[in-house]
Design an enzyme around this catalytic site. Structure first.
Site, PDB file in Angstrom:
ATOM      1  N   GLY A 156       0.805  -1.219   0.000  1.00  0.00           N
ATOM      2  CA  GLY A 156       0.000   0.000   0.000  1.00  0.00           C
ATOM      3  C   GLY A 156       0.833   1.260   0.000  1.00  0.00           C
ATOM      4  CB  SER A 212       8.937   1.584   6.769  1.00  0.00           C
ATOM      5  OG  SER A 212       8.795   0.478   7.630  1.00  0.00           O
ATOM      6  CE  LYS A 213       0.895   2.189  10.183  1.00  0.00           C
ATOM      7  NZ  LYS A 213      -0.443   1.585  10.433  1.00  0.00           N
ATOM      8  CB  THR A 216      10.900  -3.120  11.425  1.00  0.00           C
ATOM      9  OG1 THR A 216       9.466  -3.201  11.450  1.00  0.00           O
ATOM     10  CG2 THR A 216      11.397  -2.371  12.652  1.00  0.00           C
ATOM     11  CB  THR A 217       8.762  -2.853   5.941  1.00  0.00           C
ATOM     12  OG1 THR A 217       7.716  -2.274   6.712  1.00  0.00           O
ATOM     13  CG2 THR A 217       8.177  -3.748   4.859  1.00  0.00           C
ATOM     14  N   GLY A 273      -2.384  -0.256   5.432  1.00  0.00           N
ATOM     15  CA  GLY A 273      -1.455   0.067   4.351  1.00  0.00           C
ATOM     16  C   GLY A 273      -2.129   0.288   3.017  1.00  0.00           C
ATOM     17  NE  ARG A 274      -6.610  -4.372   2.702  1.00  0.00           N
ATOM     18  CZ  ARG A 274      -6.179  -4.948   3.809  1.00  0.00           C
ATOM     19  NH1 ARG A 274      -4.888  -4.978   4.094  1.00  0.00           N
ATOM     20  NH2 ARG A 274      -7.033  -5.507   4.662  1.00  0.00           N
ATOM     21  CD  GLN A 356      -1.840  -3.544  -1.119  1.00  0.00           C
ATOM     22  OE1 GLN A 356      -1.812  -2.437  -1.640  1.00  0.00           O
ATOM     23  NE2 GLN A 356      -1.242  -3.798   0.024  1.00  0.00           N
ATOM     24  CD  GLU A 360      -2.688  -6.777   1.874  1.00  0.00           C
ATOM     25  OE1 GLU A 360      -1.639  -7.309   1.488  1.00  0.00           O
ATOM     26  OE2 GLU A 360      -2.757  -5.586   2.247  1.00  0.00           O
ATOM     27  CG  HIS A 391      -5.780  -5.281 -29.677  1.00  0.00           C
ATOM     28  ND1 HIS A 391      -5.966  -5.672 -30.994  1.00  0.00           N
ATOM     29  CD2 HIS A 391      -6.413  -4.089 -29.550  1.00  0.00           C
ATOM     30  CE1 HIS A 391      -6.663  -4.749 -31.627  1.00  0.00           C
ATOM     31  NE2 HIS A 391      -6.955  -3.776 -30.784  1.00  0.00           N
TER      32      HIS A 391
END
Length: 567
Positions: A156, A212-213, A216-217, A273-274, A356, A360, A391
């Protein structure tokens, strides 16, 4: 319903199941002959027009769906969302992305505290910082103004902002505001993505936003450390404070990383996040590129749909109607997928974001109370802008599997083009397909029609189109920042409606955890093998074999030295 009851046990659900038989006896080419039905199956809000007459539904179907919404206590659940109740029960959190775009004087509470002033505090900080940055007053380590921004985040923190960025790029007002600037996104931990995100950029004129909240991601922080090294190797360690800022709540780790905590922008646990594109996650990088006034228009568009969703009767409520029809298609007609087909290249990143947002949120197998569900939830979302999709995969949509389609059109093009002597303008050519495709899906083409056209007998089966394939059409007046915000919020609330009806938690995502946990074990094994020469162990024979084969080739980047992309 009692808290532990399933919606499928209600009389309203069973009534819809019984109603399916009547619908199976109909064909859309016959339903579309009913002008009154077609007129009734429309809704409009602020110039956004929804036509769902090509759904395999009748007035009776809609009445039964409204009764299902009543049985599911949909109105009450919507109010709980706006009231700040902790409807994300598995994480004990409110769900308040609506507060991110609320007017300054609105009151929306979480844990009894009005969060709107805090939201506006962050937005005011973003406005001030972005103005300083865009004016050239914020300079890098060598005294040069910064004109390039790389936003580092995943999920997200990437898909939503990228969707909005792609949609704004060709809006005349936004494009004028962004002249001379670049905004790029780095999401994938694949070093190829790093190389692409910094290709032809100069660290001297680049600002990196780390999103990154918790700070640590795993993927985001490895990418952040990589770009930090890119900056430091060129400009020295003191340059980090001038060339990197953060969107995070973990000020301690932000500071430890080398970013000035004063240049960290907060968001909150009640923002999933999303659903975070309207927080600093999206507002900050987008404001650096386009200016805060443009982004505020986007937020105001989303807020207009928030108001509509909360207050409009269900019969004319765009997100509610869309959500009800999705539940009808998935749970009763048995269609597992949904195609998102915007006839606007500016919306090329809408489908990946909705993938997502939807999958998710609603890809769940148990109720909000943890009861195994005896019915399917969620859709497989995919899509591509028209006419490119025609197409690509429309063959399957027309003559293969039945896939309900969302056709999204825009009355006024962002970039109108007309060549003298052509029959129609470029946009009219595009929109000719927008209007034609839903009818082709609905009506199809019969063997009788083909015989009338003297088609050779052996080709009749190949050229027959069964039709009776549902779609809906959403027509927007234009595609400015305001309408982009509206479109985002329509889909956000539609997905929530589906989850509320199914009785699931659309705001957690435990399904992403197991793979991450197993990847941590693999990471440790790779390190032990690369650095200490230890054999692969602790895995099943298949995984062990794959790992052994992978490790048999010497890495192109030895672990003994730092290596950065060469492009």
């Amino acid at each position: 319903m009692a808290s532990s009851a399933l919606i499928c046990d209600t009389e309203q659900w069973k009534g819809l199941q019984a109603h399916v038989g009547a619908i199976q006896k109909t064909h859309l080419r016959d339903l579309m002959d009913d002008a009154e039905r077609c007129k009734a199956m429309t809704a409009e809000y602020e110039g956004i027009f929804l036509d769902y007459s090509r759904q395999r539904a009748t007035g009776e179907t809609m009445e039964k769906l409204f009764k299902l919404a009543e049985a599911a206590k949909l109105k009450e659940k919507i109010e709980k969302l706006y009231r700040g109740d902790k409807i994300n029960s598995t994480e004990n959190r409110s769900v308040l992305h609506v507060a991110l775009r609320a007017p300054r004087d609105e009151v929306i509470k979480s844990d009894g505290v009005n969060v709107v002033p805090e939201v506006w505090g962050v937005k005011d900080k973003i406005k001030q910082f972005s103005e300083t940055f865009r004016s050239g007053s914020w300079v890098g380590a060598t005294g040069k103004s910064l004109t390039n921004v790389v936003s580092v985040g995943i999920g997200g923190s990437f898909l939503g902002p990228l969707f909005v960025h792609a949609a704004l790029q060709t809006d005349p007002e936004a494009a004028e505001s962004a002249k001379g600037r670049q905004l790029r996104f780095l999401a994938n931990v694949d070093p190829v993505d790093v190389a692409r995100s910094i290709k032809d950029l100069d660290p001297e004129t680049t600002l990196v936003v780390v999103v990154s909240k918790t700070f640590t991601t795993a993927e985001t922080m490895l990418n952040a450390r990589t770009l930090k090294e890119w900056i430091v190797s060129s400009l020295g360690p003191d340059a980090v404070a001038k060339h990197m800022i953060a969107v995070s709540t973990n000020l301690e780790l932000v500071d430890k990383f080398g970013i000035d905590p004063k240049n960290a922008f907060a968001f909150w646990d009640w923002v999933g996040g999303r659903y975070s594109v309207c927080s600093a996650v999206g507002v900050l990088p987008l404001s650096l590129q386009y200016g805060f006034p443009i982004v505020q228009k986007f937020l105001e568009g989303a807020a207009s749909i928030d108001k509509h969703f909360r207050s409009s009767p269900f019969e004319k409520n765009l997100p509610v109607l869309l959500g009800l029809l999705s539940v009808w298609n998935v749970s009763f007609l048995g269609y597992p997928a949904r195609a998102i087909l915007p006839y606007s290249q500016a919306l090329e990143k809408l489908a990946p974001h909705i993938q997502q947002l939807s999958m998710e949120s609603n890809g769940k197998g148990v109720s909000i109370d943890g009861v195994q569900l005896p019915f399917e939830t969620g859709e497989i979302d995919f899509g591509e802008p028209g006419t490119n999709g025609q197409h690509s995969f429309y063959q399957l949509i027309h003559q293969g599997r039945v896939i309900p389609c969302d056709f999204i059109g825009v009355v006024k093009s962002q970039q109108p083009v007309y060549l003298k002597g052509e029959i129609v303008s470029n946009h009219d050519e595009l929109m000719s397909n927008f209007f034609a495709q839903p009818d082709a899906l609905a009506y199809g083409k019969t063997p009788e029609q083909l015989h009338g056209e003297k088609v050779p007998e052996h080709l009749i089966p190949h050229k027959t189109f069964q039709g009776n394939r549902p779609s809906l059409s959403l027509l927007l007046p234009s595609l400015s920042a305001y309408e982009i915000g509206q479109l985002l919020a329509i889909y956000e609330h539609r997905i929530a409606v589906q989850g509320f009806l199914w009785g699931i938690n659309s705001f957690d995502q435990w399904g992403v955890e197991l793979g991450k946990s197993l990847a941590s074990q693999v990471r440790k094994s790779l390190h032990a093998s690369r650095v200490e020469g230890k054999p692969v162990q602790g895995f099943n024979s298949s995984t062990a074999s794959l790992l052994t084969r992978y490790l048999a080739v010497e890495p192109s980047t030895p672990y003994s030295t730092t290596t950065l992309p060469k492009v």
